[in-house]
Design a protein around this motif. Structure first.
Motif, PDB file in Angstrom:
ATOM      1  N   PHE A 175     -10.794  -7.731  31.465  1.00 27.37           N
ATOM      2  CA  PHE A 175      -9.403  -7.673  31.011  1.00 27.37           C
ATOM      3  C   PHE A 175      -9.294  -7.995  29.515  1.00 27.37           C
ATOM      4  CE2 PHE A 175      -7.792  -8.166  35.514  1.00 27.37           C
ATOM      5  CZ  PHE A 175      -6.970  -7.052  35.489  1.00 27.37           C
ATOM      6  N   VAL A 176     -10.042  -8.977  29.061  1.00 34.89           N
ATOM      7  CA  VAL A 176      -9.991  -9.340  27.639  1.00 34.89           C
ATOM      8  C   VAL A 176     -10.566  -8.210  26.790  1.00 34.89           C
ATOM      9  CG1 VAL A 176     -10.779 -10.963  25.877  1.00 34.89           C
ATOM     10  CG2 VAL A 176     -10.067 -11.818  28.119  1.00 34.89           C
ATOM     11  N   LYS A 177     -11.684  -7.652  27.211  1.00 30.19           N
ATOM     12  CA  LYS A 177     -12.287  -6.533  26.465  1.00 30.19           C
ATOM     13  C   LYS A 177     -11.341  -5.340  26.434  1.00 30.19           C
ATOM     14  CE  LYS A 177     -17.242  -7.430  27.080  1.00 30.19           C
ATOM     15  NZ  LYS A 177     -18.491  -6.953  27.726  1.00 30.19           N
ATOM     16  N   LEU A 178     -10.675  -5.084  27.541  1.00 29.18           N
ATOM     17  CA  LEU A 178      -9.752  -3.958  27.613  1.00 29.18           C
ATOM     18  C   LEU A 178      -8.574  -4.161  26.666  1.00 29.18           C
ATOM     19  CD1 LEU A 178      -9.494  -1.277  29.087  1.00 29.18           C
ATOM     20  CD2 LEU A 178      -8.297  -2.468  30.934  1.00 29.18           C
ATOM     21  N   ALA A 179      -8.083  -5.384  26.567  1.00 30.26           N
ATOM     22  CA  ALA A 179      -6.991  -5.673  25.627  1.00 30.26           C
ATOM     23  C   ALA A 179      -7.409  -5.321  24.200  1.00 30.26           C
ATOM     24  CB  ALA A 179      -6.600  -7.147  25.717  1.00 30.26           C
ATOM     25  N   LYS A 180      -8.694  -5.527  23.884  1.00 26.61           N
ATOM     26  CA  LYS A 180      -9.193  -5.247  22.532  1.00 26.61           C
ATOM     27  C   LYS A 180      -9.415  -3.758  22.282  1.00 26.61           C
ATOM     28  CE  LYS A 180     -11.131  -9.849  21.950  1.00 26.61           C
ATOM     29  NZ  LYS A 180     -12.324 -10.702  21.778  1.00 26.61           N
ATOM     30  N   GLU A 181      -9.286  -2.969  23.347  1.00 29.75           N
ATOM     31  CA  GLU A 181      -9.314  -1.510  23.172  1.00 29.75           C
ATOM     32  C   GLU A 181      -8.014  -1.015  22.543  1.00 29.75           C
ATOM     33  OE1 GLU A 181     -11.460   1.184  24.202  1.00 29.75           O
ATOM     34  OE2 GLU A 181     -12.993  -0.383  24.297  1.00 29.75           O
ATOM     35  N   TYR A 182      -6.937  -1.763  22.755  1.00 24.82           N
ATOM     36  CA  TYR A 182      -5.620  -1.273  22.362  1.00 24.82           C
ATOM     37  C   TYR A 182      -4.925  -2.103  21.282  1.00 24.82           C
ATOM     38  CZ  TYR A 182      -6.471   1.431  26.554  1.00 24.82           C
ATOM     39  OH  TYR A 182      -7.045   2.274  27.475  1.00 24.82           O
ATOM     40  N   MET A 183      -5.478  -3.272  20.997  1.00 29.66           N
ATOM     41  CA  MET A 183      -4.959  -4.108  19.913  1.00 29.66           C
ATOM     42  C   MET A 183      -6.138  -4.704  19.160  1.00 29.66           C
ATOM     43  SD  MET A 183      -1.571  -4.182  19.780  1.00 29.66           S
ATOM     44  CE  MET A 183      -0.959  -5.738  19.113  1.00 29.66           C
ATOM     45  N   PRO A 184      -5.964  -5.052  17.851  1.00 26.91           N
ATOM     46  CA  PRO A 184      -7.067  -5.631  17.081  1.00 26.91           C
ATOM     47  C   PRO A 184      -7.597  -6.905  17.733  1.00 26.91           C
ATOM     48  CG  PRO A 184      -5.254  -5.001  15.630  1.00 26.91           C
ATOM     49  CD  PRO A 184      -4.745  -4.853  17.037  1.00 26.91           C
ATOM     50  N   ALA A 185      -8.904  -7.104  17.626  1.00 25.49           N
ATOM     51  CA  ALA A 185      -9.548  -8.238  18.286  1.00 25.49           C
ATOM     52  C   ALA A 185      -8.965  -9.577  17.849  1.00 25.49           C
ATOM     53  CB  ALA A 185     -11.053  -8.212  18.025  1.00 25.49           C
ATOM     54  N   ASP A 186      -8.639  -9.707  16.552  1.00 28.02           N
ATOM     55  CA  ASP A 186      -8.115 -10.990  16.084  1.00 28.02           C
ATOM     56  C   ASP A 186      -6.725 -11.271  16.664  1.00 28.02           C
ATOM     57  OD1 ASP A 186      -7.051  -8.899  14.517  1.00 28.02           O
ATOM     58  OD2 ASP A 186      -6.724 -10.217  12.799  1.00 28.02           O
ATOM     59  N   VAL A 187      -5.937 -10.226  16.857  1.00 25.59           N
ATOM     60  CA  VAL A 187      -4.608 -10.371  17.468  1.00 25.59           C
ATOM     61  C   VAL A 187      -4.758 -10.788  18.927  1.00 25.59           C
ATOM     62  CG1 VAL A 187      -2.480  -9.155  18.103  1.00 25.59           C
ATOM     63  CG2 VAL A 187      -3.558  -8.721  15.879  1.00 25.59           C
ATOM     64  N   VAL A 188      -5.684 -10.148  19.631  1.00 22.38           N
ATOM     65  CA  VAL A 188      -5.931 -10.485  21.038  1.00 22.38           C
ATOM     66  C   VAL A 188      -6.406 -11.926  21.160  1.00 22.38           C
ATOM     67  CG1 VAL A 188      -7.345  -9.975  23.072  1.00 22.38           C
ATOM     68  CG2 VAL A 188      -6.421  -8.097  21.689  1.00 22.38           C
ATOM     69  N   ASP A 189      -7.348 -12.325  20.310  1.00 17.72           N
ATOM     70  CA  ASP A 189      -7.878 -13.694  20.391  1.00 17.72           C
ATOM     71  C   ASP A 189      -6.798 -14.730  20.121  1.00 17.72           C
ATOM     72  OD1 ASP A 189     -10.442 -12.867  21.040  1.00 17.72           O
ATOM     73  OD2 ASP A 189     -11.124 -12.811  18.966  1.00 17.72           O
ATOM     74  N   ALA A 190      -5.928 -14.442  19.160  1.00 16.56           N
ATOM     75  CA  ALA A 190      -4.844 -15.384  18.837  1.00 16.56           C
ATOM     76  C   ALA A 190      -3.866 -15.497  20.000  1.00 16.56           C
ATOM     77  CB  ALA A 190      -4.123 -14.943  17.568  1.00 16.56           C
ATOM     78  N   ARG A 191      -3.525 -14.375  20.604  1.00 18.13           N
ATOM     79  CA  ARG A 191      -2.595 -14.390  21.732  1.00 18.13           C
ATOM     80  C   ARG A 191      -3.232 -15.059  22.949  1.00 18.13           C
ATOM     81  NH1 ARG A 191       2.251 -15.416  23.455  1.00 18.13           N
ATOM     82  NH2 ARG A 191       3.011 -14.058  25.146  1.00 18.13           N
ATOM     83  N   LEU A 192      -4.503 -14.805  23.157  1.00 21.56           N
ATOM     84  CA  LEU A 192      -5.188 -15.441  24.275  1.00 21.56           C
ATOM     85  C   LEU A 192      -5.187 -16.960  24.110  1.00 21.56           C
ATOM     86  CD1 LEU A 192      -6.844 -15.330  26.868  1.00 21.56           C
ATOM     87  CD2 LEU A 192      -8.889 -14.931  25.473  1.00 21.56           C
ATOM     88  N   LYS A 193      -5.392 -17.421  22.897  1.00 24.27           N
ATOM     89  CA  LYS A 193      -5.358 -18.868  22.636  1.00 24.27           C
ATOM     90  C   LYS A 193      -3.984 -19.447  22.988  1.00 24.27           C
ATOM     91  CE  LYS A 193      -6.206 -22.332  19.057  1.00 24.27           C
ATOM     92  NZ  LYS A 193      -6.534 -22.572  17.628  1.00 24.27           N
ATOM     93  N   GLU A 194      -2.917 -18.736  22.602  1.00 21.42           N
ATOM     94  CA  GLU A 194      -1.558 -19.191  22.932  1.00 21.42           C
ATOM     95  C   GLU A 194      -1.361 -19.249  24.445  1.00 21.42           C
ATOM     96  OE1 GLU A 194       1.051 -16.373  21.151  1.00 21.42           O
ATOM     97  OE2 GLU A 194       0.733 -17.090  19.102  1.00 21.42           O
ATOM     98  N   LEU A 195      -1.788 -18.198  25.120  1.00 17.23           N
ATOM     99  CA  LEU A 195      -1.586 -18.127  26.568  1.00 17.23           C
ATOM    100  C   LEU A 195      -2.436 -19.157  27.314  1.00 17.23           C
ATOM    101  CD1 LEU A 195      -1.340 -14.253  27.025  1.00 17.23           C
ATOM    102  CD2 LEU A 195       0.503 -15.913  27.380  1.00 17.23           C
ATOM    103  N   LEU A 196      -3.612 -19.468  26.796  1.00 20.80           N
ATOM    104  CA  LEU A 196      -4.433 -20.509  27.410  1.00 20.80           C
ATOM    105  C   LEU A 196      -3.726 -21.859  27.369  1.00 20.80           C
ATOM    106  CD1 LEU A 196      -7.896 -19.414  26.029  1.00 20.80           C
ATOM    107  CD2 LEU A 196      -7.432 -19.858  28.450  1.00 20.80           C
TER     108      LEU A 196
END
Length: 201
Positions: free
Chosen positions: A162-183
Motif C-alpha cells: 500500500f505504501v509503495k502504491l501510494a508512491k506511484e501516484y504522489m511524490p515519495a517525500d509527500v507520501v512519507d510526510a503524510r504517513l508520518k502524520e497518520l502514524l
C-alpha cells in the motif's frame, strides 16, 4: 518478526496494550468472528478502490490480487470457526477503522485522496500484522499459532504494498510526510481505545 521490524518497518508509534492478547485468548470465538469480518471489509475496501479509480492501471492490478487474497483469508477464518463448532456471528462496528478513516481528506487533488486511502489501508494492515504477531507468539492453540503466523507475514506484505502504491501516484517525500502524520494519529486512536474481548482492533 522482531520488535525491531515492528518499529522500523511497520513504524507503529504505540504498541498494543499487552492486556489485549490475554483478553483475546479467553474470547477466541469472538476474536475469530471479528477477524472474519475484518478480512471481508479489507476485500470490500479493495473493490471500492478499483471502482473509484478504474483509470489507475497499477492500482487495479494490485487491488485485484489483494481482494482475492483477503477473501481467501475470510474463507480460512470461516474454516477455523467451523473446525471449532462455531458459526459466523454478528458483524460489529470497527471503531478503530471508523476513527482512522475520518482522516482521509476530502476535496483537493484526486491523487491526494487516493494517497490518503492507501495509507489508511496500510496502517490497518500494519496494526493487524502487529496483533497477529501477538496471537502467534502468545496463544496456546498450536493450529491458530501457525494460522496467525502466516497471516502476520501476509499483512506485513500488504502494508508495504500500500505504501509503495501510494508512491506511484504522489511524490515519495509527500507520501512519507503524510504517513508520518497518520502514524501519529493512529497511535492516538489506539491510546484512546480500551482493549475489547470481541475486537481484532
Amino acid at each position: 518478526m522482531s520488535s525491531q521490524f515492528t518499529k522500523t518497518i511497520l513504524r507503529l508509534q504505540l504498541p498494543t496494550d499487552p492486556r489485549w492478547v490475554n483478553i483475546a485468548e479467553k474470547n477466541i470465538e469472538e476474536i475469530l468472528v471479528d477477524h472474519a469480518y475484518c478480512e471481508q471489509k479489507a476485500a470490500t475496501s479493495g473493490i471500492s478502490l478499483i471502482v473509484k479509480y478504474p483509470d489507475k492501471t497499477r492500482l487495479v492490478e494490485e487491488m485485484t490480487d489483494l481482494v482475492a487474497e483477503e477473501w481467501s483469508h475470510f474463507e480460512r477464518v470461516l474454516a477455523e470457526l467451523k473446525k471449532r463448532g462455531w458459526g459466523l456471528g454478528r458483524n460489529r462496528p470497527d471503531e478503530y477503522v471508523v476513527e482512522l478513516t475520518k482522516h482521509i481528506r476530502k476535496g483537493g487533488l484526486r491523487e491526494r485522496q487516493l494517497m490518503d486511502h492507501l495509507l489508511v489501508n496500510a496502517l490497518i494492515e500494519a496494526r493487524s500484522c502487529e496483533r497477529f504477531k501477538l496471537l502467534w507468539k502468545n496463544i496456546q492453540d498450536e493450529d491458530l499459532q501457525k494460522f496467525y503466523y502466516e497471516l502476520m507475514v501476509s499483512e506485513a506484505g500488504h502494508y508495504v504494498s500500500f505504501v509503495k502504491l501510494a508512491k506511484e501516484y504522489m511524490p515519495a517525500d509527500v507520501v512519507d510526510a503524510r504517513l508520518k502524520e497518520l502514524l501519529e494519529i493512529e497511535a492516538e486512536i489506539i491510546r484512546n481505545l480500551e482493549p475489547r474481548p470481541d475486537r481484532m482492533h
